[in-house]
Write an enzyme that holds these catalytic residues in place. Structure first.
Site, mmCIF file in Angstrom:
data_model
loop_
_atom_site.group_PDB
_atom_site.id
_atom_site.type_symbol
_atom_site.label_atom_id
_atom_site.label_comp_id
_atom_site.label_asym_id
_atom_site.label_seq_id
_atom_site.Cartn_x
_atom_site.Cartn_y
_atom_site.Cartn_z
ATOM 1 N N CYS A 7 0.834 -1.193 0.000
ATOM 2 C CA CYS A 7 0.000 0.000 0.000
ATOM 3 C C CYS A 7 0.870 1.245 0.000
ATOM 4 C CB CYS A 7 -0.932 0.004 1.209
ATOM 5 S SG CYS A 7 -0.044 0.165 2.753
ATOM 6 N N CYS A 49 3.206 1.667 2.949
ATOM 7 C CA CYS A 49 4.431 0.856 2.867
ATOM 8 C C CYS A 49 5.478 1.598 2.046
ATOM 9 C CB CYS A 49 4.168 -0.480 2.177
ATOM 10 S SG CYS A 49 2.935 -1.506 2.945
ATOM 11 N N ASP A 74 4.518 -35.200 -4.236
ATOM 12 C CA ASP A 74 5.639 -35.353 -3.329
ATOM 13 C C ASP A 74 5.065 -35.230 -1.921
ATOM 14 O OD1 ASP A 74 8.244 -35.194 -2.197
ATOM 15 O OD2 ASP A 74 8.006 -33.028 -2.110
ATOM 16 N N ASP A 123 7.966 -29.997 -4.589
ATOM 17 C CA ASP A 123 8.642 -28.751 -4.233
ATOM 18 C C ASP A 123 10.148 -28.877 -4.069
ATOM 19 O OD1 ASP A 123 8.581 -30.185 -1.826
ATOM 20 O OD2 ASP A 123 8.890 -28.331 -0.734
ATOM 21 N N ASP A 149 12.698 -33.254 -6.469
ATOM 22 C CA ASP A 149 11.528 -33.432 -7.336
ATOM 23 C C ASP A 149 11.729 -32.800 -8.699
ATOM 24 O OD1 ASP A 149 10.023 -34.614 -5.306
ATOM 25 O OD2 ASP A 149 9.595 -32.640 -4.475
#
Lengths: 763, 51
Positions: A50, A53, A450, A635, A639
């Site tokens: 925003c 920030c 996985d 992940d 893999d």
């Protein structure tokens, strides 16, 4: 600041487990010199969302010494900082203090997206030309005659030249490329149609003819470019969002020279036999052997093991493993290019072959379509030549056939559906790499998951918190806050709300646990054998003499049981996949016992434990040989080869870098519901694409005979083309209409906020 | 006919002006951070364009 705080804090909790602050040497290595002692560093800050920030970050960074300027880009969620001098200003620490986790990433030399700006410029030029030529054409259609009409045609011809040269260039180049390699694509009929229409219209204009197709050729380019630009923007957005996530590979390491000097070297320059210092929280950059120190290592990304491994000198370690608790000295045994990580990349590239065989629907259609169109136009020309002998008339009619069949609707039929579908997935926190991924996903009949990090969060969760004395739990939580060991983090989550308890000294013994002294008592939290040195028996937990306990002066006062928490909605997601006719399997590098527990919890009947990366690839290849189309969801680094060998693949945002790059889809939220949702949207998109192609074919079936009989004027061509395009776009937008429930409503906001949203609480 | 001789150039000139303006905005980076630009209007004292 106000609105950002909750999201940002949550982000710290989640992201903090897998990444640590980049060191200043690392920042220096990744920065880019702008000349004149000025350097630029680009940081990815996923939690900015925003105006407040922006202001907080820019003011705080601007105040630092040596910082020239700081600029936040909210769309890409990046901060670029320009600074001077040898000392790296502590901007990462400052961001951290403000509550924003910052990640380094490669500063691209030519950060600007060349293709996109070329496309946008082409759209602008084509739009300008199409608008002006249309205006002139309307006056011709409404009856301008003689010299006025000729003047309008000449002006149109002039305006069309830059449009054809600039905007048309994109199609001409692509068509030429395809032809040179002996292929056909949609751009071939476009290029041929547009240039023939222009040439014929120019001839007509010179000879004071009444029909010119300048408007048709330019507006055709305009419509097609819009489709192409949308497609590109969507993909680019997904790509940058994926890239902005944390960098998981180590960028460099502190090298200990023989003379005692310490150098920070980039990974590429590390050679075998060098001694490396690995601080707690660092990733191990190359394969090596531990010389000194003890620690706990997180191997979950590398091997799929869910529990951290304690290591002592003499043990080998693999690149990519995260060092949790103690500092280590390792001796490199392989250069980066021969390390585990590089090995995975090589396996991935070797596996790439399978997917390359897939041809997109649009390409398959256009391979048939282009020859048919050109043949029809040619036959029409021959037919009129034979019938009337008037070559000019025959040519005019043949070109009208080309224009009317020019695949305006067909060119939009596929991309527009994919853009709408990608947008829907994006709103739900799923990134799509390209359109063909959705086509492939729609056809799958088996899904392979996985375990660690995919079906489960890869983070232990305390399961017996309710049976532990709350006072003891609070003490344990305070002690655990001093460690980054995953078990400690799980316990630290149960800290009592009222402030930190005071310990006199807290020390962490890597591989064993944490020791604290308070009011003359010695508290230990850690392995049973180490912490409970007085009570070797009694109070045994699930894990017998293993397991984690809290002791007071050597007497066990609490026992902690952990399990790897499944991802949110994992069970529901698997049920939905089963309902959709997809068989679900689990492949894991973890032990059979750990896999069995998870499979029972989630209702997966079929699982294979203890697999090596190559084993996963073999499993998927076997399934593929049986004629199944396999979706791989995973992940870890282990893999990655499997992700790229599968027909289509999905990775969570927490996956290793190369895993995210290999996967076709990346989902940002924690919930595994993303997988069935992606399947659902892809299947709907697939059926809409087929409908759209059918619409385009029906349009041609009606319009082509009219054109062949010579009844098409520029006015009819313009109306027919626009109408068919609008019909196709309208049909594609129905996909947006499938969004029905409140879940999609709330997620719309989150999609805009990208990464932060997965971490924020549901609103 | 005579009106056309100046109306058409005027129309094309105005169109080209718009096109030129768009291309200039594109080149000067005004489309790089659309979300940020929407928020920055709320920040006081931040009226300098990107350096």
């Amino acid at each position: 600041m106000s609105c950002c705080a909750p999201g940002a804090e949550m982000a710290l909790d989640l992201v903090g487990a897998t990444s640590v602050l980049p060191s200043s040497q690392e920042i220096r290595l990744a920065s880019r010199s702008l000349g004149d002692d000025l350097r630029q560093t680009d940081l990815s800050v996923p939690t900015v969302h925003c105006g407040a920030c922006i202001q907080t970050i820019e003011t705080a960074l601007g105040k630092l010494d040596h910082v020239e300027a700081a600029r936040v880009n909210l769309s890409t969620k990046r901060v670029s900082v320009r600074w001077r001098g040898d000392e790296v200003p502590p901007f990462v620490t400052v961001l951290e203090r403000l509550g924003y986790q910052a990640h380094l990433f490669e500063t691209e030399i030519d950060a600007k997206d060349k293709t996109l700006s070329e496309l946008i410029r082409a759209v602008a030029v084509a739009g300008f030309a199409a608008g002006n030529i249309m205006l002139l054409s309307v006056s011709v259609w409404s009856g301008a005659e003689g010299a006025t009409r000729d003047l309008f045609h000449w002006v149109s011809a002039l305006i069309a030249i830059p449009a054809l040269a600039f905007a048309g260039g994109i199609f001409f180049r692509s068509a030429w490329n395809a032809l040179r390699h002996g292929r056909m694509n949609m751009d071939v009929p476009i290029a041929v149609g547009v240039s023939l229409a222009y040439a014929m219209s120019l001839y007509e204009t010179i000879n004071h003819g009444d029909h010119a197709y300048f408007d048709a050729s330019v507006s055709l380019l305009f419509f097609l470019l819009i489709g192409r630009t949308l497609d590109h923007v969507m993909r680019e957005r997904a790509r940058t969002a994926v890239k902005g996530l944390s960098q998981l590979a180590a960028r460099g390491a502190m090298v200990l020279r023989a003379d005692g000097a310490r150098d920070y070297l980039p990974v590429g320059e590390i050679e075998p036999e060098m001694l490396l210092l690995i601080a707690a929280g660092d990733r191990i950059p190359v394969d090596g052997e531990i010389i000194q120190g003890a620690s706990d290592l997180d191997c979950s990304l590398v091997s799929g093991e869910s529990n951290p491994r304690s290591v002592t000198p003499g043990e080998p370690v693999q690149a990519g493993v995260l060092n949790f608790t103690g500092s280590l000295t390792i001796k490199a045994t392989a250069a980066a290019k021969d390390s585990f990580l590089a090995e995975m990349v090589r396996m991935m590239e070797a596996a790439e072959g399978g997917r390359a065989h897939y041809r997109r629907i649009a390409d398959r259609v256009s391979a048939l379509y282009a020859p048919v169109v050109h043949l029809t136009a040619f036959v029409t020309f021959l037919g009129w030549m034979a019938a009337t002998g008037d070559w000019h008339r025959a040519m005019t009619i043949a070109i009208a056939v080309l224009i009317i069949t020019c695949p305006c609707a067909l060119g939009l039929a596929v991309p527009i559906v994919q853009v709408v579908a990608a947008r829907r997935l994006f709103e739900n926190g799923i990134m799509v790499k390209d359109g063909s991924a959705m086509e492939r996903l729609a056809t799958i009949d088996a899904a392979v998951f996985d375990k660690t990090g995919t079906l489960t969060l890869g983070k232990p969760r305390l399961v017996n918190a309710s049976s532990i004395d709350p006072a003891m739990l609070a003490i344990a939580a305070d002690m655990a806050a001093h460690s980054r060991h995953p078990f400690s983090r799980a316990i630290a989550g149960f800290a009592a709300p009222g402030g930190q308890r005071k310990f006199d000294a807290v020390t962490e013994h890597p591989g064993f646990g944490i020791e604290a002294a308070a009011a003359g008592n010695i508290w230990r939290l850690g392995r049973r054998g180490w912490a409970g040195w007085k009570a070797r028996t009694g109070g045994e937990g699930r894990h017998g003499y293993g397991g984690t306990v809290l002791t007071k002066d050597g007497i066990i006062v609490a026992t902690f049981d952990f399990e790897d928490a499944p991802r949110a909605d994992a069970r529901a997601a698997i049920e939905r996949l089963n309902d959709a006719g997809v068989s679900v399997r689990m492949l894991s590098g973890d032990t059979a016992a750990a896999c069995g527990e998870v499979s029972k919890m989630l209702g997966i009947d079929d699982f294979i434990p203890c697999l090596l990366p190559s084993g996963k690839v073999e499993c998927i290849e076997t399934l593929a040989r049986e004629g199944q189309r396999v979706l791989m969801v995973g992940d870890g680094l282990n893999d990655t080869p499997a992700l790229s060998v599968a027909h289509v693949s999905i990775a969570p945002a927490t996956a290793a870098d190369i895993g995210r790059n290999a996967a076709d889809f990346v989902f940002l939220r924690e919930s595994l519901a993303a997988v069935p949702l992606a399947l659902d949207v892809s299947r709907k998109a697939g059926s809409l694409i087929r409908q759209n192609i059918a619409i385009a074919i029906v349009y041609n079936a009606v319009a082509v005979p009219i054109a062949i009989l010579g009844h098409v004027t520029p006015l009819i061509a313009a109306i027919a083309m626009s109408a068919s395009s609008l019909l196709v776009i309208g049909n594609a937008l129905r996909l947006q209409g499938f969004v029905s429930n409140g879940q999609a409503q709330s997620s719309r906001q989150d999609g805009r906020h990208g990464i932060s949203s997965q971490l924020a609480q549901p609103r | 006919m005579t009106t056309l001789s100046y109306l058409i150039p005027v129309a094309l000139f105005l169109g080209a002006l718009g096109l030129g303006g768009f291309l200039w905005a594109l080149r000067s980076g005004q489309y790089e951070d659309l979300d940020g630009a929407a928020e920055r209007i709320l920040i006081d004292g931040d009226d300098k364009p990107q350096g």
